[in-house]
Scaffold this motif. Structure first.
Motif, PDB file in Angstrom:
ATOM      1  N   SER A  27       0.795  -1.166   0.042  1.00 51.66           N
ATOM      2  CA  SER A  27       0.097   0.161  -0.010  1.00 51.66           C
ATOM      3  C   SER A  27       0.989   1.218   0.027  1.00 51.66           C
ATOM      4  O   SER A  27       1.826   1.552   0.690  1.00 51.66           O
ATOM      5  CB  SER A  27      -0.799   0.023   1.399  1.00 51.66           C
ATOM      6  OG  SER A  27      -1.412   1.200   1.382  1.00 51.66           O
ATOM      7  N   GLU A  28       0.428   2.173  -0.856  1.00 53.80           N
ATOM      8  CA  GLU A  28       1.394   3.484  -0.765  1.00 53.80           C
ATOM      9  C   GLU A  28       1.112   4.252   0.369  1.00 53.80           C
ATOM     10  O   GLU A  28       1.847   5.030   0.920  1.00 53.80           O
ATOM     11  CB  GLU A  28       0.885   4.471  -2.095  1.00 53.80           C
ATOM     12  CG  GLU A  28       1.504   3.786  -3.295  1.00 53.80           C
ATOM     13  CD  GLU A  28       1.221   4.653  -4.386  1.00 53.80           C
ATOM     14  OE1 GLU A  28       1.030   5.910  -4.391  1.00 53.80           O
ATOM     15  OE2 GLU A  28       1.084   4.074  -5.666  1.00 53.80           O
ATOM     16  N   GLU A  29      -0.068   3.966   1.148  1.00 56.92           N
ATOM     17  CA  GLU A  29      -0.369   4.811   2.455  1.00 56.92           C
ATOM     18  C   GLU A  29       0.280   4.237   3.459  1.00 56.92           C
ATOM     19  O   GLU A  29       0.712   5.258   4.199  1.00 56.92           O
ATOM     20  CB  GLU A  29      -1.932   4.612   2.535  1.00 56.92           C
ATOM     21  CG  GLU A  29      -2.817   5.175   1.577  1.00 56.92           C
ATOM     22  CD  GLU A  29      -4.100   4.926   1.783  1.00 56.92           C
ATOM     23  OE1 GLU A  29      -4.655   4.376   2.917  1.00 56.92           O
ATOM     24  OE2 GLU A  29      -5.241   5.292   1.049  1.00 56.92           O
ATOM     25  N   ASP A  30       0.502   2.999   3.674  1.00 56.90           N
ATOM     26  CA  ASP A  30       1.064   2.485   4.869  1.00 56.90           C
ATOM     27  C   ASP A  30       2.255   1.451   4.850  1.00 56.90           C
ATOM     28  O   ASP A  30       2.755   0.935   5.725  1.00 56.90           O
ATOM     29  CB  ASP A  30       0.094   1.964   6.041  1.00 56.90           C
ATOM     30  CG  ASP A  30      -0.754   0.952   5.504  1.00 56.90           C
ATOM     31  OD1 ASP A  30      -0.555   0.196   4.394  1.00 56.90           O
ATOM     32  OD2 ASP A  30      -1.945   0.595   6.188  1.00 56.90           O
TER      33      ASP A  30
END
Length: 74
Positions: A27-30
């Motif tokens: 995930s690019e977020e986390d």
């Protein structure tokens, strides 16, 4: 075959995405694991098993067809 993950235990090491990019991403977020195909074709079984073995937090579980249907493990 079916791939299950326990995302709550993932620490974002990325070994799955590195060794089986056709099955996993991060995930690019986390940075946590993302399964791209939870029911991949049989020819990707060895790649899925490799990712399962290399995961430092044992997040990935690869179930064979019998286990996927809820039958006894063999």
């Amino acid at each position: 075959m079916r791939i299950e993950i326990d995302r709550s235990r993932c620490r974002g090491a990325g070994q799955c995405a590195l060794h089986a990019p056709e099955l996993f991403d991060q995930s690019e977020e986390d940075g946590m694991v993302v399964v791209l195909d939870d029911q991949p074709p049989p020819e990707l079984l060895e790649r899925a098993r490799l990712a399962e073995r290399l995961c430092p937090n044992s997040v990935i579980r690869v179930l064979d067809d019998e286990q996927s249907r809820g039958g006894p493990a063999g």
